[in-house]
Design a protein around this motif. Structure first.
Motif, PDB file in Angstrom:
ATOM      1  N   GLY A 102      10.537  18.976-104.265  1.00 32.41           N
ATOM      2  CA  GLY A 102      10.527  17.696-103.920  1.00 32.41           C
ATOM      3  C   GLY A 102      12.011  17.161-104.168  1.00 32.41           C
ATOM      4  N   GLY A 103      12.935  17.715-104.948  1.00 29.19           N
ATOM      5  CA  GLY A 103      14.276  17.138-104.915  1.00 29.19           C
ATOM      6  C   GLY A 103      14.560  16.588-106.302  1.00 29.19           C
ATOM      7  N   PRO A 104      15.807  16.281-106.351  1.00 35.22           N
ATOM      8  CA  PRO A 104      16.251  15.461-107.636  1.00 35.22           C
ATOM      9  C   PRO A 104      15.583  14.237-107.805  1.00 35.22           C
ATOM     10  N   LEU A 105      15.142  13.340-106.682  1.00 34.93           N
ATOM     11  CA  LEU A 105      14.476  12.109-107.227  1.00 34.93           C
ATOM     12  C   LEU A 105      13.189  12.355-107.597  1.00 34.93           C
ATOM     13  N   ALA A 106      12.537  13.340-107.163  1.00 39.70           N
ATOM     14  CA  ALA A 106      10.978  13.729-107.863  1.00 39.70           C
ATOM     15  C   ALA A 106      11.300  14.176-109.385  1.00 39.70           C
ATOM     16  N   LEU A 107      12.272  14.841-109.464  1.00 44.72           N
ATOM     17  CA  LEU A 107      12.598  15.483-110.901  1.00 44.72           C
ATOM     18  C   LEU A 107      13.023  14.364-111.930  1.00 44.72           C
ATOM     19  N   MET A 108      13.712  13.336-111.358  1.00 42.06           N
ATOM     20  CA  MET A 108      13.979  12.110-112.230  1.00 42.06           C
ATOM     21  C   MET A 108      12.835  11.394-112.268  1.00 42.06           C
ATOM     22  N   ILE A 109      11.835  11.148-111.451  1.00 44.36           N
ATOM     23  CA  ILE A 109      10.650  10.296-111.763  1.00 44.36           C
ATOM     24  C   ILE A 109       9.664  11.216-112.741  1.00 44.36           C
ATOM     25  N   THR A 110       9.617  12.246-112.621  1.00 42.76           N
ATOM     26  CA  THR A 110       8.876  12.944-113.486  1.00 42.76           C
ATOM     27  C   THR A 110       9.341  12.862-114.872  1.00 42.76           C
ATOM     28  N   THR A 111      10.631  12.884-115.064  1.00 39.28           N
ATOM     29  CA  THR A 111      11.328  12.929-116.377  1.00 39.28           C
ATOM     30  C   THR A 111      10.970  11.458-116.927  1.00 39.28           C
ATOM     31  N   LEU A 112      10.749  10.481-116.174  1.00 39.89           N
ATOM     32  CA  LEU A 112      10.850   9.452-116.707  1.00 39.89           C
ATOM     33  C   LEU A 112       9.004   9.152-117.207  1.00 39.89           C
ATOM     34  N   LEU A 113       8.357   9.668-116.248  1.00 37.86           N
ATOM     35  CA  LEU A 113       6.961   9.471-116.497  1.00 37.86           C
ATOM     36  C   LEU A 113       6.390  10.545-117.809  1.00 37.86           C
ATOM     37  N   VAL A 114       7.137  11.755-118.014  1.00 38.03           N
ATOM     38  CA  VAL A 114       6.799  12.216-119.199  1.00 38.03           C
ATOM     39  C   VAL A 114       7.544  11.660-120.534  1.00 38.03           C
ATOM     40  N   GLN A 115       8.555  11.104-119.984  1.00 39.23           N
ATOM     41  CA  GLN A 115       9.270  10.163-121.428  1.00 39.23           C
ATOM     42  C   GLN A 115       8.086   8.936-121.711  1.00 39.23           C
ATOM     43  N   VAL A 116       7.689   8.474-120.816  1.00 35.94           N
ATOM     44  CA  VAL A 116       6.503   7.154-121.108  1.00 35.94           C
ATOM     45  C   VAL A 116       5.549   7.797-121.697  1.00 35.94           C
ATOM     46  N   LYS A 117       4.910   9.028-121.321  1.00 33.15           N
ATOM     47  CA  LYS A 117       3.633   9.567-122.165  1.00 33.15           C
ATOM     48  C   LYS A 117       3.900  10.109-123.387  1.00 33.15           C
ATOM     49  N   CYS A 118       5.014  10.789-123.632  1.00 33.77           N
ATOM     50  CA  CYS A 118       5.654  11.273-124.819  1.00 33.77           C
ATOM     51  C   CYS A 118       5.641  10.026-125.972  1.00 33.77           C
ATOM     52  N   TYR A 119       6.255   9.186-125.565  1.00 30.82           N
ATOM     53  CA  TYR A 119       6.382   7.965-126.227  1.00 30.82           C
ATOM     54  C   TYR A 119       5.084   7.211-126.866  1.00 30.82           C
ATOM     55  N   GLN A 120       4.227   7.151-125.652  1.00 28.30           N
ATOM     56  CA  GLN A 120       3.027   6.666-126.027  1.00 28.30           C
ATOM     57  C   GLN A 120       2.113   7.469-126.803  1.00 28.30           C
ATOM     58  N   GLU A 121       2.145   9.011-126.860  1.00 24.33           N
ATOM     59  CA  GLU A 121       1.683   9.708-127.792  1.00 24.33           C
ATOM     60  C   GLU A 121       1.950   9.609-129.277  1.00 24.33           C
ATOM     61  N   ILE A 122       3.364   9.292-129.505  1.00 19.77           N
ATOM     62  CA  ILE A 122       4.114   9.282-130.695  1.00 19.77           C
ATOM     63  C   ILE A 122       3.594   7.956-131.253  1.00 19.77           C
ATOM     64  N   ILE A 123       3.874   6.865-130.487  1.00 22.87           N
ATOM     65  CA  ILE A 123       3.622   5.448-130.855  1.00 22.87           C
ATOM     66  C   ILE A 123       1.847   5.414-131.267  1.00 22.87           C
ATOM     67  N   SER A 124       1.143   6.070-130.798  1.00 21.99           N
ATOM     68  CA  SER A 124      -0.306   5.843-131.058  1.00 21.99           C
ATOM     69  C   SER A 124      -0.833   6.452-132.427  1.00 21.99           C
ATOM     70  N   ILE A 125       0.045   7.429-132.706  1.00 19.51           N
ATOM     71  CA  ILE A 125      -0.131   8.054-134.194  1.00 19.51           C
ATOM     72  C   ILE A 125       0.220   7.002-135.017  1.00 19.51           C
ATOM     73  N   GLY A 126       1.215   6.305-135.037  1.00 15.80           N
ATOM     74  CA  GLY A 126       1.842   5.267-135.553  1.00 15.80           C
ATOM     75  C   GLY A 126       0.650   4.232-135.954  1.00 15.80           C
ATOM     76  N   TYR A 127      -0.013   3.797-134.913  1.00 14.87           N
ATOM     77  CA  TYR A 127      -1.031   2.733-134.979  1.00 14.87           C
ATOM     78  C   TYR A 127      -2.218   3.173-135.616  1.00 14.87           C
ATOM     79  N   GLN A 128      -2.460   4.413-135.505  1.00 13.96           N
ATOM     80  CA  GLN A 128      -3.649   4.858-136.433  1.00 13.96           C
ATOM     81  C   GLN A 128      -3.289   5.286-137.842  1.00 13.96           C
ATOM     82  N   VAL A 129      -2.047   5.600-138.327  1.00 11.83           N
ATOM     83  CA  VAL A 129      -1.509   5.694-139.509  1.00 11.83           C
ATOM     84  C   VAL A 129      -1.336   4.311-140.214  1.00 11.83           C
ATOM     85  N   TYR A 130      -0.998   3.413-139.792  1.00  8.67           N
ATOM     86  CA  TYR A 130      -0.735   2.129-140.404  1.00  8.67           C
ATOM     87  C   TYR A 130      -1.647   1.324-140.350  1.00  8.67           C
TER      88      TYR A 130
END
Length: 447
Positions: A102-130
């Motif tokens: 799909g080219g560089p634009l598809a890779l950049m969009i995928t990188t952004l989506l992966v970043q958001v999902k990783c952030y959501q997974e880490i933050i969710s653990i924080g909410y559960q812990v505290y």
């Protein structure tokens, strides 16, 4: 010590409840004036909540689609997990190949989506812990800081690579000139917002989550920014390192599954020395062969630049020295032989050594984090593997190394960045640079 803390917590609770007694009133007023938390329970996450994390956070390695579950029901658990991991590994590899197509634009969009999902997974653990439920704005604040960070980092990339074009659009010039100031102003808004949202008796938990949010941003957003920079240097600087981590992960699992006998590290009991060493050798060989193959194609080796003539991003270029075959003389035992090789292949050896020796420690770090909170996976998005963060824990560390490697040994000053800086100067300063260049290049201009 645990009994002392429990008694102290019970005493404080009784004191808070005893509003009718004079002694209780004095203690409450003293606590109010000093802004101290009222019990030891506010200082650390309650262990019983940590014990419940594995029940509240879905675990991907235990999740199996019904079709596969029924088809593999007769297999032992070990082989069942092996087959499921294998199937979804190939699905992810094929998906990765489609995104590259799909080219560089598809890779950049995928990188952004992966970043958001990783952030959501880490933050969710924080909410559960505290266990902060119902506190005003805190969840919104976490996402606000993510948006602010992305505005800063992605804006930096736009300024670096498209600054010349953006500067020519009058209403966008302001955003380029004051990008960092605007980013800092947005962060200050979030900072003030956080302070105003503080609630008495939850100070320790709120500041803990504030720190949790910022560490998550450092791990996830900063690394994704570096990944985007690597993509702009040429797709090969993104594809090869990512593929090396995948290869190392797969081959270490294969060698460990069939030959593993010696435990490697206590943080991850299933990792073995056989898998670590076998995966390392396989990664070096794969890196050399895969790099040699990609060096043949301009699509992978050319940096991504904005063409003013075409009005879009382009990946057409004359391949640089790194991607042009050079002759090398090798002498062993008095026997000399000449070979023709792309210089990038030698660099790929350094990348593969890092991905196979240091890269796995990103996974060990994630394993230690999960063990601290008694969970098996960050999520259940990928059956047999876990969450997105479970698959990208090593990738972020690799992205940082590649960016540092390019900056230290590869990159030369980019004309587009220099022009962006010149456009931001005052007219008299621009004229001074012009005169200096004219004097320096006088003979060339005349000819």
């Amino acid at each position: 010590m645990a009994d002392i803390r429990r008694r102290k917590g019970e005493t404080d609770v009784r004191d808070d409840a005893g509003e009718k007694s004079g002694e209780g009133d004095k203690r409450n007023s003293a606590a109010d004036s000093s802004d101290h938390v009222d019990s030891e329970e506010e200082k650390l996450p309650d262990e019983k909540f940590v014990d419940e994390l594995s029940k509240t956070i879905p675990q991907g390695t235990d999740k199996t689609p019904e079709i596969l579950d029924s088809a593999l029901k007769d297999l032992p658990d070990r082989w069942k997990n092996y087959v499921i991991r294998g199937i979804f590994t190939w699905i992810m590899i094929c998906g990765f190949a489609l995104i590259i197509y799909g080219g560089p634009l598809a890779l950049m969009i995928t990188t952004l989506l992966v970043q958001v999902k990783c952030y959501q997974e880490i933050i969710s653990i924080g909410y559960q812990v505290y266990r902060i439920h119902g506190l005003p704005w805190f969840r919104s604040l976490s996402w606000y800081f993510l948006l602010t960070s992305n505005y800063f980092f992605y804006g930096e990339n736009l300024v670096d690579y498209f600054g010349v074009v953006i500067n020519r659009v009058e209403y966008l010039k302001f955003l380029v000139t004051y990008h960092r100031f605007l980013s800092f102003a947005l962060y200050c808004i979030g900072f003030v917002w956080f302070v105003l949202s503080l609630v008495k008796k939850y100070y320790m938990k709120q500041f803990s989550l504030f720190a949790w949010t910022h560490v998550s941003l450092l791990i996830v957003v900063t690394q994704s920014y570096l990944i985007i920079q690597n993509i702009f240097e040429g797709l090969i600087w993104f594809i090869v390192p990512v593929s090396m981590i995948v290869c190392n992960d797969v081959m270490a699992y294969m060698f460990g599954f069939f030959f593993g006998r010696t435990p490697l590290i206590k943080l991850s009991p299933k990792k073995t020395w056989e898998g670590f060493i076998g995966g390392g050798f396989a990664t070096v060989i794969f890196g050399i062969l895969f790099s040699y193959f990609l060096c043949h194609y301009q699509y992978f080796v050319c940096p991504i630049l904005y063409s003013e003539e075409l009005g879009r991003m382009t990946m057409a270029c004359q391949p640089s020295y790194l991607f042009t075959k050079q002759d090398y003389s090798l002498r062993m035992f008095g026997i000399g032989k000449s070979i023709s090789m792309y210089p990038f292949v030698w660099h790929s050896v350094a990348l593969s050594l890092f991905s196979s020796i240091i890269g796995p420690f990103g996974g060990f770090f994630a394993s230690g984090f999960k063990r601290a909170f008694k969970i098996k996976d960050f999520g259940d998005m990928i059956p047999g593997h876990g969450g997105i963060m479970d698959r990208f824990d090593c990738q972020f560390l690799m992205a940082t190394f590649v960016n540092v490697y390019i900056s230290s040994f590869i990159r030369t000053p980019a004309p587009s960045k220099i022009l962006t800086q010149i456009y931001n100067l005052k007219p008299e300063q621009q004229l001074q640079i012009y005169q200096s260049l004219k004097e320096s290049l006088g003979d060339l201009i005349t000819n």
